[in-house]
Enzyme design. Structure first.
Site, PDB file in Angstrom:
ATOM      1  N   ASP A   1      -8.183   4.129   0.619  1.00 15.50           N
ATOM      2  CA  ASP A   1      -7.179   4.350   1.763  1.00 15.50           C
ATOM      3  C   ASP A   1      -8.133   4.570   2.923  1.00 15.50           C
ATOM      4  O   ASP A   1      -8.806   6.033   3.216  1.00 15.50           O
ATOM      5  CB  ASP A   1      -5.527   5.365   1.525  1.00 15.50           C
ATOM      6  CG  ASP A   1      -5.113   5.854   2.524  1.00 15.50           C
ATOM      7  OD1 ASP A   1      -5.116   5.489   3.420  1.00 15.50           O
ATOM      8  OD2 ASP A   1      -3.649   6.351   2.119  1.00 15.50           O
TER       9      ASP A   1
ATOM     10  N   ARG B   1      -3.140  -0.722   4.994  1.00 16.09           N
ATOM     11  CA  ARG B   1      -3.874  -1.640   4.534  1.00 16.09           C
ATOM     12  C   ARG B   1      -3.112  -2.717   4.645  1.00 16.09           C
ATOM     13  O   ARG B   1      -3.705  -3.677   4.617  1.00 16.09           O
ATOM     14  CB  ARG B   1      -4.294  -0.912   3.179  1.00 16.09           C
ATOM     15  CG  ARG B   1      -5.647  -0.277   3.107  1.00 16.09           C
ATOM     16  CD  ARG B   1      -6.007   1.099   2.105  1.00 16.09           C
ATOM     17  NE  ARG B   1      -4.309   1.452   1.890  1.00 16.09           N
ATOM     18  CZ  ARG B   1      -4.419   2.255   0.486  1.00 16.09           C
ATOM     19  NH1 ARG B   1      -5.240   1.665  -0.495  1.00 16.09           N
ATOM     20  NH2 ARG B   1      -3.642   3.029   0.959  1.00 16.09           N
TER      21      ARG B   1
ATOM     22  N   CYS C   1       0.853  -0.872   0.260  1.00 11.56           N
ATOM     23  CA  CYS C   1      -0.047  -0.097  -0.129  1.00 11.56           C
ATOM     24  C   CYS C   1       0.835   1.423   0.199  1.00 11.56           C
ATOM     25  O   CYS C   1       2.131   1.262  -0.132  1.00 11.56           O
ATOM     26  CB  CYS C   1      -1.099   0.136   1.492  1.00 11.56           C
ATOM     27  SG  CYS C   1      -0.342  -0.239   3.197  1.00 11.56           S
TER      28      CYS C   1
END
Ligand code: 4NP
Length: 150
Positions: A123, A15, A9
């Site tokens: 996000d 994440r 990420c």
């Protein structure tokens, strides 16, 4: 030889640490090894975001020992499969491609659930805990499918 899987990420604190931890619990370590990295450098050496640690914990998973690191070009050699969370991660990772065969290792993670639809894992960094819940759920579903394919 186990299949080596890298989750990527931007910050490697929200994440990809979740994807890393979730997939790890779904695979036999002799069949697959999992790691994660971020395309950015801000959080190198840091543990995951508290909210990711919390949502993982609520689902029986301890990701608190993970530490952030930055994606490097050598990762294309070290890993067989590289799953990125969103299209900007894809762009940043592909900028580091040095050999034609590297490109084929990289996929948007939600391709496994929604092929050809270019769906991002959003996000959650600037949002609230609900975003982390949603991200956890998406990644759990995606990792279930990835584990079955390994
Ligand atoms: P992640 O989330 O890419 O899921 O780890 C982010 C974490 C930190 C930042 C951006 C995204 N940041 O700008 O510091």
């Amino acid at each position: 030889m186990p299949t080596k899987v890298l989750m990527v990420c931007l910050g490697n604190i929200c994440r990809s640490p979740l994807a890393h931890g979730i997939l790890q619990t779904k695979v036999d370590p002799t069949k697959a090894q999992v790691d994660s990295a971020g395309t950015g450098s801000w959080h190198i050496g840091q543990p995951p975001d508290k909210r990711s640690i919390a949502i993982a914990k609520a689902n029986g998973l301890d990701i608190s020992q993970q530490r952030g690191r930055q994606f490097v070009a050598e990762d294309f050699e070290r890993f067989d499969k590289i799953y990125v969370m969103d299209l900007s991660n894809l762009e940043n990772v592909l900028k580091l491609v040095q050999k034609p065969e590297h490109k084929g290792k990289v996929r948007l993670i939600l391709e496994v659930l929604f092929p050809g639809e270019n769906v991002d894992v959003p996000d959650p960094y600037y949002g609230g805990t609900e975003g982390f819940k949603q991200v956890y759920h998406m990644l759990d579903q995606a990792c279930q499918k990835i584990a079955a394919q390994l």
